[in-house]
Write an enzyme that holds these catalytic residues in place. Structure first.
Site, PDB file in Angstrom:
ATOM      1  N   LYS A 194       0.859  -1.176   0.000  1.00  0.00           N
ATOM      2  CA  LYS A 194       0.000   0.000   0.000  1.00  0.00           C
ATOM      3  C   LYS A 194       0.901   1.234   0.000  1.00  0.00           C
ATOM      4  O   LYS A 194       1.715   1.416   0.913  1.00  0.00           O
ATOM      5  CB  LYS A 194      -0.903  -0.001   1.229  1.00  0.00           C
ATOM      6  N   LYS A 230      -2.094  -1.505  -3.846  1.00  0.00           N
ATOM      7  CA  LYS A 230      -2.950  -0.332  -3.811  1.00  0.00           C
ATOM      8  C   LYS A 230      -2.111   0.932  -3.907  1.00  0.00           C
ATOM      9  O   LYS A 230      -1.138   1.036  -3.167  1.00  0.00           O
ATOM     10  CB  LYS A 230      -3.734  -0.351  -2.496  1.00  0.00           C
TER      11      LYS A 230
END
Ligand code: PBG
Length: 320
Positions: free
Chosen positions: A194, A247
Site C-alpha cells: 500500500k 494499492k
C-alpha cells in the site's frame, strides 16, 4: 510476409477466440460507505456517483447489486467526530453502528461476501492508521487495537478482513487473535503493498479521515519502490495472509504483475477513489467515453495480474 498478426484480429469471432483475459463480475468488489441514520444518501463531491449511505439504503443497494450478479462488498464507516479518540475504541465498541449493520446485512443476504478494512483511521481523532505519540506512529502498541477491531469484525460476520494500516507484523498478530477467538475461517486480504499515494483524496473526503497532522509516509510505501513490495509480500505470506493486495492499482500495474509472478496467493488490486475520480472527470467533460474507457481500465488491472479488483465502478460494470 511470413507472419501477419492481423489475421488473428480479422473478425469478432476470431478475436474472441484468441482473447487472453476475460473480466467478469466474479472478480469485482464494490466499496460501500456507511453512515449512521435513516434515508441518508449523500453524494461525495470529489467522487460523483458514490454515496455515503445509511443502513436502509445500503440494504437496497446490496439487493440491486445481487440482482446484477455482484455479490462482494467492502464496507467503510463514516464515524461521527464525537466517537473518535486516540485509541479508536469505537472500532470494537458493542454499540458500533457499522458492526451492527454488518450483522444485519449478513442476516438478510447470507450469500453476499462482506469485506472490512482493519485500520484505525476512520476511528482515530488523529486521522492516522496507528497510535500517535509525539507526532510518531507507534507500531507495536497499535497491534492489540487492530486485533480487537478484527475480532469484533469477525464476530459481526465479516467474511474477509483487510488490514490496511501497514504496521509491521499485523497480519500474523491479527491471524493469531482471530484463531484464538475461534474465527479460523475468517480470511485476511492484506493490503500488502500500500503506497503513500496522492490518489486517496476522495476516500478521505468520504470518511473525513485525513491525517490531522503529518502524512502516512512512515508506514505506507514509497511510490518509487518496487522491490520493497517483495519483502512485504514475503512477510504477509509467512504470517498467514489469504490474499495479497496492491494499492493503488493503475499507477502500480508493475507491482501487481511482480507479485503475481512471484507468489502463489490470489492477488487483489484496489482501484482507488482518486483513480476513479480522474476517469469520471474526463468522461463528464466529454473527453473520454465511459462505456469504453471504464471496462478497458478494469481489464488492464486484471491483465496485469489482479484476480480481485476493488473498484467504485463494479456496479456499473455489472450493469453493462
Ligand atoms: C484506510 C484506507 C484508505 C483507503 C482504503 N483504506 C485511505 C488511506 O490509507 O489514507 C483508500 C481507498 C480509496 O482511496 O479508494 N487505511
Amino acid at each position: 510476409m511470413q507472419r501477419r498478426p492481423r489475421r488473428n484480429r480479422s473478425s469478432a469471432t476470431i478475436r474472441n477466440m484468441v482473447q487472453e483475459t476475460h473480466l467478469t463480475v466474479d472478480h469485482l468488489v464494490q466499496p460501500i460507505f456507511l453512515v449512521e441514520g435513516h434515508q441518508v444518501r449523500e453524494e461525495i463531491s470529489s467522487l460523483p456517483g458514490t454515496f455515503r449511505l445509511s443502513l436502509d439504503e445500503v440494504l437496497k443497494e446490496i439487493e440491486a447489486c445481487l440482482q446484477l450478479g455482484l455479490n462482494k462488498f467492502i464496507m467503510f464507516p463514516a464515524v461521527p467526530e464525537a466517537n473518535k479518540d486516540k485509541t479508536a475504541t469505537y472500532s470494537y465498541h458493542p454499540d458500533n453502528f457499522y458492526l451492527k449493520a454488518a450483522q444485519e446485512i449478513k442476516a438478510r443476504f447470507p450469500e453476499c461476501c462482506l469485506i472490512s478494512d482493519v485500520a484505525m483511521d476512520p476511528y482515530s481523532s488523529d486521522g492516522h492508521d496507528g497510535l500517535v505519540s509525539d507526532g510518531r506512529i507507534l507500531n507495536d502498541p497499535t497491534l492489540p487495537i487492530l486485533a480487537k477491531m478484527a475480532v469484533a469484525q469477525a464476530e459481526a460476520g465479516f467474511d474477509i478482513l483487510g488490514p490496511s494500516d501497514m504496521m509491521d507484523g499485523r497480519v500474523g498478530y491479527i491471524r493469531e487473535a482471530l484463531d484464538e477467538a475461534g474465527y479460523t475461517d475468517t480470511s485476511i486480504m492484506s493490503y500488502t503493498a500500500k503506497y503513500a499515494s496522492a490518489f486517496y483524496g476522495p476516500f478521505r473526503d468520504a470518511l473525513d479521515s485525513a491525517p490531522k497532522a503529518g502524512d502516512k509516509k512512515t508506514y505506507q510505501m514509497n511510490p518509487a519502490n518496487q522491490r520493497e513490495a517483495l519483502i512485504e509480500a514475503e512477510l504477509d505470506t509467512q504470517e498467514g495472509a489469504d490474499f495479497l493486495m496492491v494499492k493503488p492499482a493503475l499507477n502500480y500495474l508493475d507491482v501487481i504483475s511482480l507479485l503475481k509472478n512471484n507468489f502463489d496467493l490470489p492477488i487483489a488490486a484496489y482501484h482507488v477513489s482518486g483513480e476513479c475520480a480522474m476517469l469520471l472527470a474526463a468522461c463528464r467533460n466529454g473527453w473520454l467515453n465511459y462505456e469504453q474507457a471504464m471496462p478497458e481500465t478494469l481489464l488492464s488491472i486484471h491483465r496485469a495480474g489482479a484476480d480481485v479488483i476493488i473498484t467504485y465502478f463494479a456496479k456499473d460494470f455489472a450493469k453493462m
